[in-house]
Design a protein around this motif. Sequence first.
Motif, short mmCIF file in Angstrom:
data_model
loop_
_atom_site.label_atom_id
_atom_site.label_comp_id
_atom_site.label_asym_id
_atom_site.label_seq_id
_atom_site.Cartn_x
_atom_site.Cartn_y
_atom_site.Cartn_z
N PRO A 118 -0.10 5.97 -2.11
CA PRO A 118 0.76 5.91 -0.83
C PRO A 118 2.27 6.17 -0.67
N ALA A 119 2.59 5.81 -1.60
CA ALA A 119 4.19 5.97 -1.97
C ALA A 119 4.64 7.80 -2.15
N SER A 120 3.62 8.43 -2.56
CA SER A 120 3.83 9.45 -3.68
C SER A 120 5.30 9.93 -2.90
N PRO A 121 6.20 10.57 -4.06
CA PRO A 121 7.55 10.41 -4.02
C PRO A 121 7.96 12.22 -4.58
N ILE A 122 6.74 12.82 -4.41
CA ILE A 122 6.34 14.35 -4.13
C ILE A 122 7.71 15.17 -3.15
N PHE A 123 8.06 14.75 -1.68
CA PHE A 123 8.56 15.36 -1.33
C PHE A 123 9.85 14.65 -1.49
N ASP A 124 10.07 13.74 -2.48
CA ASP A 124 11.82 12.97 -2.53
C ASP A 124 12.17 14.16 -3.63
N GLU A 125 11.42 14.57 -4.45
CA GLU A 125 11.61 14.74 -5.18
C GLU A 125 11.39 16.54 -5.47
N VAL A 126 11.04 17.42 -4.62
CA VAL A 126 11.35 18.40 -4.02
C VAL A 126 12.63 19.16 -3.32
N LEU A 127 12.75 18.18 -2.62
CA LEU A 127 14.14 18.13 -2.41
C LEU A 127 15.26 17.96 -3.54
N TRP A 128 14.89 16.82 -3.80
CA TRP A 128 16.35 16.64 -4.55
C TRP A 128 16.62 18.07 -5.63
#
Length: 230
Positions: free
Chosen positions: A119-129
């Motif tokens: 539900p709170a997958s961080p994949i978008f944040d990880e790729v953007l970083w």
Amino acid sequence: MSVVKVSYFSDVLCIWAYIAQARIDAIKDTFGEAVLLDQRFCSVFGNTLFKIPTTWRDKGEYAGFNAHLRSVAQQFPHVGLHPDIWLTTRPPTSTSAHLFMTAVRQWQHDRQREGRGEPASPIFDEVLWAFRCAFFRDCRDIARRDVQCELAEALGVDIAAIERRIHDGTAHARLASDYQEADKMRIEGSPSFVLNEGRQKLYGNVGFRIIEANIQELLRAPPGDQASWC
């Protein structure tokens, strides 16, 4: 529980957004699920081949911009900056990276909706970083699709799924929506925090305590006929 929605607009090639990632992390650590952070894109470096030589024409053009960024980075030791930034690598646009990241965001949301992602997958944040670090720290051209795919695949992104969303136009449509929303909200630049349904905007190098105070005031949840004192 009261939840505050924060729309966060940034350009992936903006150094201030790179620096501000620490504030994004602090928001998540401090408020947790009390803040819904909606990361969006705005276009500041849409055409760098025009923007940098024009804006820095009388200040050394790319060399002057490089010196400026190195001076800025010295004030923020939590980020690394390649000494040859904008000298040896010059991404012509941030739009291609925004498009790829928009497809990643769609893929993440689809997986969550289908019950195949956290539900709170961080994949978008990880790729953007990873994109920001690849450019600012490692001086890589993140406008290139091969670089984007390499960075995202290393973090577990399904590249075929991303390509489908780009090829069928849905990622383009979503990115256009981001840019239109930025214009509608009169976003001045990157990064920009928008709170309270657009009534409060924090733009540029804003300290975490200021962001925190605005969120805390909104969490106080004043009655509908009472304006926030932020």
